[in-house]
Scaffold this motif. Structure first.
Motif, PDB file in Angstrom:
ATOM      1  N   ALA A 229      21.554  -2.184 -16.321  1.00  0.00           N
ATOM      2  CA  ALA A 229      21.563  -0.720 -16.381  1.00  0.00           C
ATOM      3  C   ALA A 229      22.649  -0.255 -17.346  1.00  0.00           C
ATOM      4  O   ALA A 229      23.758  -0.788 -17.376  1.00  0.00           O
ATOM      5  N   GLY A 230      22.328   0.741 -18.162  1.00  0.00           N
ATOM      6  CA  GLY A 230      23.286   1.231 -19.158  1.00  0.00           C
ATOM      7  C   GLY A 230      24.511   1.852 -18.522  1.00  0.00           C
ATOM      8  O   GLY A 230      24.557   2.123 -17.319  1.00  0.00           O
ATOM      9  N   MET A 231      25.534   2.067 -19.351  1.00  0.00           N
ATOM     10  CA  MET A 231      26.751   2.732 -18.884  1.00  0.00           C
ATOM     11  C   MET A 231      26.923   4.038 -19.649  1.00  0.00           C
ATOM     12  O   MET A 231      26.948   4.051 -20.879  1.00  0.00           O
ATOM     13  N   MET A 232      27.021   5.147 -18.916  1.00  0.00           N
ATOM     14  CA  MET A 232      27.163   6.468 -19.506  1.00  0.00           C
ATOM     15  C   MET A 232      28.647   6.823 -19.585  1.00  0.00           C
ATOM     16  O   MET A 232      29.334   6.880 -18.561  1.00  0.00           O
ATOM     17  N   THR A 233      29.143   7.027 -20.801  1.00  0.00           N
ATOM     18  CA  THR A 233      30.532   7.401 -21.016  1.00  0.00           C
ATOM     19  C   THR A 233      30.582   8.571 -21.987  1.00  0.00           C
ATOM     20  O   THR A 233      30.095   8.448 -23.121  1.00  0.00           O
TER      21      THR A 233
END
Length: 480
Positions: A229-233
């Motif tokens: 799962a991607g990481m939102m920053t």
């Protein structure tokens, strides 16, 4: 959630029974996903095949009403921040009521798709920042439900020398075992530091280890999606091809599963070791043996598990020169408080007692000191630290004296404060008019007489040395 609705309270009834039955009636199920590593050792293949055969339908256990209800209670109790969707834990129950059939069906057919995690940076105790990933509360619910099913399957095979994030085991158990090794003469420690371990976990290797034990490819496929799962920053979502972000209920269990290969290798070699999560200490008798072990174990970690050993932070040294779980081990297996741990505690106490907290009443400040310091001392209850804690008591009191004097603000109120607490008027006037800074004022004899130990006792300040002694007395009474 397994209890009935209480009159006037929130409905805590079963949230999942009917949804699961509906999904099963519609025949939801399926296979596909991640299989075991084809390169696994032939001698272990038969045992793993048998294990996988027994775990081909574990997703039905994951979506069991009792398991999901228990997972919901755990997520609700843990609280925590919202993920990328902004949903708070308090909103989870209402969301479940509207979406439970869809979630259960997607778990049973293996199509469940996690959302990206919300990336946050938190300060590390030794400096620098640590990356954490906060899943959405729905993803935390699913991870928790999966972890509750995987744990009893994986736990029995884990090493007796592994202590971190395991039921019925603690840091004090790890320290007890380490003390035994040192008492037996193994006074050189190979202190291994894995560089950014949670960020460097190889997904293929981890999934191959999980597939040794789990035959349900629906679950394997969903676990891989959680890893990827991607990481939102700051509004930007980045893909992840390695790592298992700290912050989700599954991460500690998966970390122990991967590092169990290290545990098994160390046991095979006959080493004496303690591992707490990614903190691993190996105890040997000589510096030469330690350097040899460091080289061979580093080669194993970097070659077999694709993990990086931090050469700057790892070391082979006498146990007294290193810290393990915040403690310093001494000759004969004694424990002391590590220097870095003491420094961090002082930093926290400085923040609590800083003089510019004008909006914080003295009583509340003392309560905050007590809350932190007594918990900290309780953790170090097995350490020999009487003189250290006496010194710390003597370091905290002047800081609180300084706060009390600064709140007087003017010469007149300082005189009144000192006089009301037993200092002669002339001495109080001489000190208040001296022009000294607040810290020098707090160290004066007049301030000490106005605010002696009894003054702090009357306001509830806990003596750390006395608290530590009381813990030992209580433990001795119970035969601890």
């Amino acid at each position: 959630m397994g209890v009935k609705r209480q009159q006037g309270g929130e409905d805590q009834g079963d949230l999942f029974d009917q949804a699961r039955m509906a999904a099963l009636r519609h025949g939801t199920g399926g296979d596909g996903g991640t299989g075991p590593d084809a390169r696994e050792e032939p001698q272990a293949s038969a045992a793993w095949d048998q294990q996988r055969a027994l775990t081909r339908r574990v997703m039905e256990q994951v979506v069991g009403a009792a398991n999901l209800n228990r997972a919901y209670r755990r997520v609700k109790a843990n609280g925590g921040a919202a993920g990328v969707d902004g949903m708070a834990v308090t909103a989870l129950r209402a969301w479940i009521a509207d979406n439970r059939e869809r979630v259960i069906a997607s778990l049973l057919d293996g199509s469940y798709q996690p959302q990206p995690v919300r990336g946050v940076q938190i300060p590390k105790p030794g400096g620098g920042m640590r990356q954490r990933g906060i899943p959405t509360v729905v993803d935390r619910l699913v991870q928790q439900a999966i972890a509750q099913v995987l744990e009893p399957i994986l736990e029995p095979g884990f090493s007796a020398s592994s202590f971190g994030f395991r039921p019925g085991r603690s840091a004090h158990d790890a320290l007890r075992q380490a003390r035994g090794y040192v008492a037996d003469g193994y006074e050189i420690v190979v202190d291994l530091d894995l560089e950014k371990f949670f960020d460097r976990v190889n997904h293929d290797i981890l999934m191959a280890r999980l597939a040794r034990h789990i035959g349900d490819t629906r679950l394997l496929r969903i676990v891989r999606r959680f890893l990827q799962a991607g990481m939102m920053t700051e509004g930007v979502c980045s893909e992840r091809h390695e790592g298992t972000p700290q912050g989700g209920p599954l991460s500690p269990l998966l970390a122990n599963l991967l590092l169990d290969d290290l545990d098994q290798e160390l046991e095979r070699r006959g080493h004496r070791f303690c591992r707490y999560a990614d903190d691993c200490n190996i105890y040997v008798r000589s510096q030469t043996a330690g350097e040899r072990v460091m080289a061979s174990v580093t080669a194993f970690l970097e070659g077999r598990l694709k993990l990086k050993v931090n050469q700057q932070k790892s070391a082979v040294a006498p146990v007294g020169e290193r810290q393990f779980l915040g403690h310093r081990l001494g000759g004969g297996g004694t424990l002391g408080i590590g220097r870095k741990s003491l420094a961090r505690a002082k930093d926290r106490l400085r923040a609590i007692t800083r003089r510019n907290r004008g909006d914080c009443p003295t009583e509340r400040m003392i309560a905050e000191v007590n809350r932190f310091a007594t918990g900290w001392v309780t953790y170090y209850r097995n350490a020999r630290c009487k003189s250290t804690l006496r010194d710390l008591d003597g370091w905290i009191r002047p800081k609180l004296r300084c706060v009390a004097l600064k709140r007087c603000k003017s010469v007149r109120t300082i005189i009144d404060f000192l006089s009301s607490n037993g200092v002669r008027q002339a001495e109080a006037r001489r000190l208040a008019a001296s022009g000294k800074g607040w810290w020098r004022l707090s160290a004066s004899e007049q301030a000490k007489r106005a605010m002696p130990v009894a003054w702090f006792d009357a306001r509830g300040l806990v003596s750390l040395a006395n608290h530590h002694a009381a813990l030992h007395l209580d433990g001795n009474r119970r035969g601890a």
